[in-house]
Design an enzyme around this catalytic site. Structure first.
Site, PDB file in Angstrom:
ATOM      1  N   LYS A 115      96.361 157.165 -41.803  1.00 56.55           N
ATOM      2  CA  LYS A 115      94.949 156.534 -41.994  1.00 56.55           C
ATOM      3  C   LYS A 115      94.309 156.610 -40.759  1.00 56.55           C
ATOM      4  O   LYS A 115      93.043 156.382 -40.767  1.00 56.55           O
ATOM      5  CB  LYS A 115      94.875 155.502 -42.950  1.00 56.55           C
ATOM      6  CG  LYS A 115      95.181 155.707 -44.480  1.00 56.55           C
ATOM      7  CD  LYS A 115      94.759 154.477 -45.157  1.00 56.55           C
ATOM      8  CE  LYS A 115      95.707 154.553 -46.615  1.00 56.55           C
ATOM      9  NZ  LYS A 115      95.075 155.252 -47.695  1.00 56.55           N
ATOM     10  N   CYS A 133      93.614 153.874 -57.115  1.00 53.03           N
ATOM     11  CA  CYS A 133      94.527 152.707 -56.995  1.00 53.03           C
ATOM     12  C   CYS A 133      94.012 151.223 -57.173  1.00 53.03           C
ATOM     13  O   CYS A 133      94.630 150.149 -56.380  1.00 53.03           O
ATOM     14  CB  CYS A 133      95.571 152.877 -55.700  1.00 53.03           C
ATOM     15  SG  CYS A 133      96.428 154.463 -55.640  1.00 53.03           S
ATOM     16  N   HIS A 151      93.711 146.961 -53.484  1.00 50.38           N
ATOM     17  CA  HIS A 151      94.451 148.138 -53.763  1.00 50.38           C
ATOM     18  C   HIS A 151      95.905 147.929 -54.460  1.00 50.38           C
ATOM     19  O   HIS A 151      96.429 146.819 -54.215  1.00 50.38           O
ATOM     20  CB  HIS A 151      95.032 148.680 -52.454  1.00 50.38           C
ATOM     21  CG  HIS A 151      95.634 150.096 -52.558  1.00 50.38           C
ATOM     22  ND1 HIS A 151      96.968 150.136 -52.747  1.00 50.38           N
ATOM     23  CD2 HIS A 151      95.000 151.402 -52.403  1.00 50.38           C
ATOM     24  CE1 HIS A 151      97.297 151.421 -52.615  1.00 50.38           C
ATOM     25  NE2 HIS A 151      96.209 152.263 -52.516  1.00 50.38           N
ATOM     26  N   ASP A 177      95.502 142.992 -45.446  1.00 52.40           N
ATOM     27  CA  ASP A 177      95.866 144.531 -45.596  1.00 52.40           C
ATOM     28  C   ASP A 177      94.824 145.278 -44.664  1.00 52.40           C
ATOM     29  O   ASP A 177      93.612 145.144 -45.229  1.00 52.40           O
ATOM     30  CB  ASP A 177      95.786 144.890 -47.276  1.00 52.40           C
ATOM     31  CG  ASP A 177      95.734 146.266 -47.325  1.00 52.40           C
ATOM     32  OD1 ASP A 177      95.818 146.847 -46.496  1.00 52.40           O
ATOM     33  OD2 ASP A 177      95.695 146.544 -48.644  1.00 52.40           O
ATOM     34  N   GLN A 184      92.575 150.178 -44.547  1.00 51.77           N
ATOM     35  CA  GLN A 184      91.031 150.713 -44.292  1.00 51.77           C
ATOM     36  C   GLN A 184      90.544 150.230 -43.163  1.00 51.77           C
ATOM     37  O   GLN A 184      89.739 150.725 -42.437  1.00 51.77           O
ATOM     38  CB  GLN A 184      90.338 150.637 -45.484  1.00 51.77           C
ATOM     39  CG  GLN A 184      90.887 151.250 -46.786  1.00 51.77           C
ATOM     40  CD  GLN A 184      91.002 152.921 -46.762  1.00 51.77           C
ATOM     41  OE1 GLN A 184      90.316 153.378 -45.901  1.00 51.77           O
ATOM     42  NE2 GLN A 184      91.930 153.286 -47.521  1.00 51.77           N
TER      43      GLN A 184
HETATM   44  N1  PMP Z   1      95.841 149.199 -48.971  1.00 53.11           N
HETATM   45  C1  PMP Z   1      94.611 149.948 -49.024  1.00 53.11           C
HETATM   46  C2  PMP Z   1      93.348 149.129 -48.759  1.00 53.11           C
HETATM   47  C3  PMP Z   1      94.651 151.401 -48.999  1.00 53.11           C
HETATM   48  O1  PMP Z   1      93.624 152.182 -48.932  1.00 53.11           O
HETATM   49  C4  PMP Z   1      95.993 151.698 -49.324  1.00 53.11           C
HETATM   50  C5  PMP Z   1      95.840 153.490 -49.230  1.00 53.11           C
HETATM   51  N2  PMP Z   1      95.303 154.141 -50.115  1.00 53.11           N
HETATM   52  C6  PMP Z   1      96.805 151.224 -49.054  1.00 53.11           C
HETATM   53  C7  PMP Z   1      96.965 149.806 -49.394  1.00 53.11           C
HETATM   54  C8  PMP Z   1      98.427 151.931 -49.326  1.00 53.11           C
HETATM   55  O2  PMP Z   1      98.607 152.392 -47.949  1.00 53.11           O
HETATM   56  P1  PMP Z   1      99.767 153.548 -48.130  1.00 53.11           P
HETATM   57  O3  PMP Z   1      99.681 154.320 -49.337  1.00 53.11           O
HETATM   58  O4  PMP Z   1      99.799 154.340 -46.690  1.00 53.11           O
HETATM   59  O5  PMP Z   1     101.042 152.857 -47.883  1.00 53.11           O
END
Ligand code: PMP
Length: 407
Positions: free
Chosen positions: A227, A365, A123, A201, A204
């Site tokens: 999430k 993203c 991401h 990270d 998910q």
């Molecule tokens: N890492 C991953 C794998 C994600 O899916 C996301 C959000 N889609 C993020 C980081 C960023 O999370 P946040 O927008 O809650 O900061």
């Protein structure tokens, strides 16, 4: 182990805990990788906090402030227990993005590390901050190539062996674009044996399977409250205490200090030195309630139910002519797809307009991941505990209706 049907019935009952589904009975919410809906228990917790206990934390000695501080610190303990860490290792942040930026700036500016390594499917929040820090500091930046949406251990090994040491390795536990779960456990050892730090990270991963920070051996873990049924604006960075102690703060200001002199300042002990300014107290309290909800629902059941939904969706969608599925060998909770005759944005809009099905469309993203697949946009359906097999049917028939309408 419960049957597919028993689990479906169990989670259908839990769905009534989520007021948004009675407010919008036609909603088929399949954008859980972006954010999850909130159970009434979390909404009530936020309301109760603001109506009964609201005060700033760690500042005042009057009773209300002490109660608020207690709730905030209890929330930290609940988070720590949930992920198998210690309360002193849990830093509250705005979300995964802020947790990862905190690490990139703090570790990157320390001058201690020579390079950064991470897969291309990350991401953007686990890619761009490191890339930016590399530009600022001269840290060498080594993206690891991917094959479709997967990572090969040989590629990781080759980069890890050749990169300049010591280094930082950061990767996701579950990709948000394709729901691919990389074998991160094997990479933790590889990284450690080559003088690297391992950052996971968990944005998910943490909502989808039980995780034990200590047993995993990872050095840092980042995730977001929203999430996993919690409020927006609250997230977590978990770090090994000795590493957090060595790190400089990311932001400076109130409540993160020990003594402020004219020229020099010393900082509060961890984790407080990383929480400058007034924290999101209500968010932390709401997140703790969300984690209690997930725990009571039963993590094994959640993981199994989402596995069942994913399998069912793959089987059904495979039958739609012209539909391309981008699942890797195994997808968990996330299915990306496109159709050869219709743009993903059009498909997503028609799914919503004709059938009330909410899926995401776009680059998710993860532009480098989509580039590796040779596409610029995909539709993505992502599941969470309140989804049922009837939602999968609605997705299946919704796609068919959209294609019929389009043609
Ligand atoms: N890492 C991953 C794998 C994600 O899916 C996301 C959000 N889609 C993020 C980081 C960023 O999370 P946040 O927008 O809650 O900061």
């Amino acid at each position: 182990m419960s049957s597919v049907r028993e689990l479906d019935e169990y989670f259908e009952k839990l769905k009534t805990d989520f007021p948004i589904f009675s407010e919008r009975p036609d909603l088929v919410y399949l954008d859980n990788a972006a954010t999850t809906q909130k159970p009434l228990a979390v909404i009530e917790k936020l309301k109760n906090f603001y109506t009964e206990t609201n005060a700033n934390v760690h500042r005042a000695v009057y009773r209300l402030a002490e109660e608020s501080t207690m709730l905030y610190e209890d929330a930290r303990k609940t988070v720590a227990d949930f992920v198998g860490g210690k309360a002193t290792e849990v830093v509250f942040t705005k979300g995964t993005t802020e947790s990862l930026n905190m690490l990139a700036y703090s570790l990157g500016l320390s001058g201690k590390y020579k390079s950064f390594v991470g897969p291309l499917f990350e991401h953007h929040s686990n890619f761009v901050p490191w890339q930016r820090i590399a530009h600022i500091t001269g840290l060498k930046f080594y993206p690891v190539k991917i094959h479709g949406g997967e990572l090969s251990l040989e590629d990781v090994e080759a980069v890890v062996k050749s990169c300049e040491k010591p280094f930082i390795f950061s990767m996701t536990g579950l990709t948000n674009s394709l729901g691919y779960r990389p074998p991160f456990e094997a990479i933790v050892e590889l990284v450690h044996s080559a003088d690297g730090l391992f950052v996971l990270d968990g944005a998910q991963l943490i909502p989808h399977e039980a995780f034990d920070f200590k047993a995993s051996g990872v050095d840092f873990l980042a995730f977001s409250g929203h999430k996993i049924l919690g409020p927006t604006g609250i997230g977590v960075l978990v770090g090994k205490k000795e590493l957090l102690e060595q790190m400089n703060p990311f932001q400076y200001g109130g409540e993160m200090i020990d003594r402020v002199g004219e020229q020099e300042t010393t900082f509060a002990p961890v984790p407080h030195k990383f929480e400058a300014g007034t924290p999101n107290v209500a968010g932390a309290v709401g997140l703790a309630e969300a984690l209690r909800y997930v725990k009571n629902a039963g993590f094994e059941k959640i993981t199994q139910h989402i596995e069942n939904l994913t399998k069912n969706a793959i089987e059904k969608l495979t039958d739609i002519p012209g539909l391309i599925l981008y699942c890797q060998k195994k997808c968990h909770g996330i299915i990306s797809f496109s159709h050869e005759n219709i743009h993903p944005h059009d498909l997503a809009e028609l799914l919503s307009r004709l059938s009330g099905v909410a899926v995401r469309s776009g680059h998710h993203c993860s532009q480098q991941q989509l580039k590796a697949l040779g596409v610029s946009s995909l539709c993505r359906a992502s599941f969470y505990l309140y989804n049922t097999h009837s939602d999968i049917d609605k997705l299946f028939y919704g796609i068919k209706d959209a294609l019929r309408w389009f043609s």
